[in-house]
Design an enzyme around this catalytic site. Structure first.
Site, PDB file in Angstrom:
ATOM      1  N   ASP A 289       0.826  -1.214   0.000  1.00 43.29           N
ATOM      2  CA  ASP A 289       0.000   0.000   0.000  1.00 43.29           C
ATOM      3  C   ASP A 289       0.856   1.258   0.000  1.00 43.29           C
ATOM      4  O   ASP A 289       2.067   1.199   0.193  1.00 43.29           O
ATOM      5  CB  ASP A 289      -0.951  -0.008   1.210  1.00 43.29           C
ATOM      6  CG  ASP A 289      -0.261  -0.458   2.510  1.00 43.29           C
ATOM      7  OD1 ASP A 289       0.987  -0.407   2.572  1.00 43.29           O
ATOM      8  OD2 ASP A 289      -0.959  -0.856   3.442  1.00 43.29           O
TER       9      ASP A 289
ATOM     10  N   GLU B 262      -9.602  -1.829   5.688  1.00 39.27           N
ATOM     11  CA  GLU B 262     -10.226  -1.490   6.960  1.00 39.27           C
ATOM     12  C   GLU B 262     -11.478  -2.346   7.188  1.00 39.27           C
ATOM     13  O   GLU B 262     -12.018  -2.934   6.240  1.00 39.27           O
ATOM     14  CB  GLU B 262     -10.619  -0.005   6.944  1.00 39.27           C
ATOM     15  CG  GLU B 262      -9.443   0.952   6.840  1.00 39.27           C
ATOM     16  CD  GLU B 262      -8.693   1.149   8.162  1.00 39.27           C
ATOM     17  OE1 GLU B 262      -8.710   0.242   9.018  1.00 39.27           O
ATOM     18  OE2 GLU B 262      -8.082   2.212   8.325  1.00 39.27           O
TER      19      GLU B 262
HETATM   20  C1  GLP Z   1      -0.385   0.079   8.650  1.00 36.32           C
HETATM   21  C2  GLP Z   1      -0.012  -0.736   7.407  1.00 36.32           C
HETATM   22  C3  GLP Z   1      -0.229  -2.219   7.626  1.00 36.32           C
HETATM   23  C4  GLP Z   1       0.418  -2.640   8.930  1.00 36.32           C
HETATM   24  C5  GLP Z   1      -0.237  -1.919  10.074  1.00 36.32           C
HETATM   25  C6  GLP Z   1       0.321  -2.300  11.421  1.00 36.32           C
HETATM   26  O1  GLP Z   1      -1.709   0.382   8.729  1.00 36.32           O
HETATM   27  N1  GLP Z   1      -0.750  -0.316   6.253  1.00 36.32           N
HETATM   28  O2  GLP Z   1       0.335  -2.928   6.539  1.00 36.32           O
HETATM   29  O3  GLP Z   1       0.300  -4.022   9.104  1.00 36.32           O
HETATM   30  O4  GLP Z   1      -0.022  -0.522   9.876  1.00 36.32           O
HETATM   31  O5  GLP Z   1       1.473  -1.537  11.663  1.00 36.32           O
HETATM   32  P1  GLP Z   1       2.501  -1.785  12.823  1.00 36.32           P
HETATM   33  O6  GLP Z   1       3.359  -2.912  12.389  1.00 36.32           O
HETATM   34  O7  GLP Z   1       3.265  -0.491  12.901  1.00 36.32           O
HETATM   35  O8  GLP Z   1       1.733  -2.068  14.057  1.00 36.32           O
END
Ligand code: GLP
EC number: 3.5.99.6
Length: 254
Positions: free
Chosen positions: A63, A136
């Protein structure tokens, strides 16, 4: 869904890294799906420490924020460049272009690109609300790469990367759930207590759009790697399901 519970977050990262390394080593060509966020950072560090040969690996990221150019300090392009690509050369690397003039067209282009490449292994994290990539809650289970509006909780969770909440983009281009499910193999890593509720739903709930990661139950090749804190709300059900690995904690030594 094979679930592994490591003793520490670092052990979980090492298990996932070792699995990825095994898969890409010795292959002629490999397509690796990569993720952003805090979770993969330790694994990317391991790629660098090992000077892992990725010269035959094409990467596709999940993304990108809409409105951020590839050079923007908080773009996922910059994140990947600084955390991994600057030190570990890949054959080619792809991310959606966040500042494309027509985000819908860019999403369609990226969907075609990912489908044509065919992802061999997709690395995933998970959001506190159960999102994967930026799918989401409420996202259709058959969604392809699309433009999505981020929830306030996701913007709040990602605020730490920005100066102010107002600076966190409101929209993103993300691979869809169906795009992700098309990967041959999926490795999801979740660490820390704040992921425990999402992890519990991912493993225990019937697949529902309310917790997007539950769709992974329908994929035949998913490995979930957790630390004790992320697994804390589902330890009993993992044991009951006879997940042998989950009945004890792994400790990995360098
Ligand atoms: C973002 C990304 C996701 C990721 C999520 C969790 O929203 N788009 O791909 O898995 O955050 O992030 P973190 O690893 O910082 O908790």
């Amino acid at each position: 869904m094979n679930v592994l519970v490591a003793k520490t977050a670092n052990d979980a990262e090492r298990i996932a890294y070792t699995l990825i390394k095994e898969r890409i080593s010795g292959k002629h060509d490999f397509v690796l799906g990569l993720a952003t966020g805090s979770t993969p950072v330790g694994m990317y560090q391991m790629f660098k420490q090992d000077a892992l040969d990725c010269s035959h690996v094409t990467s596709v990221n999940l993304d990108e924020y809409i409105g951020l150019s590839p050079e923007h300090p908080q773009s996922y392009h910059r994140f990947m460049k600084e955390r991994l690509f600057d030190e570990v050369p890949f054959k080619q690397s792809h991310l959606p272009q966040g500042d494309a003039p027509d985000p819908q067209a860019e999403a369609a282009r990226y969907e075609d690109l990912v489908r044509n490449l065919g992802v061999d292994l997709q690395l995933l994290g998970i959001g506190e609300n159960g999102h994967i990539a930026f799918n989401e809650p409420g996202t259709a289970l058959d969604a392809k790469t699309h433009v999505t509006e981020l929830t306030e909780s996701t913007r709040e969770a990602n605020r730490r990367f920005f100066d102010r909440l107002e600076d966190v983009p409101t929209h993103a281009i993300t691979m869809g759930l169906d795009t992700i499910m098309n990967a041959r193999e999926i490795v999801l890593v979740a660490t820390g207590e704040r992921k425990a509720e999402a992890v519990q739903h991912m493993i225990e709930s019937v697949p529902t759009v309310d917790w997007p990661a539950t769709i992974l139950q329908a994929h035949p090749g998913v490995t979930v790697v957790l630390d004790g804190a992320a697994a804390s709300r589902c330890a009993e059900s993992l044991q009951a399901r006879g997940q042998e690995a989950a009945t004890r904690f792994f400790t990995i030594r360098d």
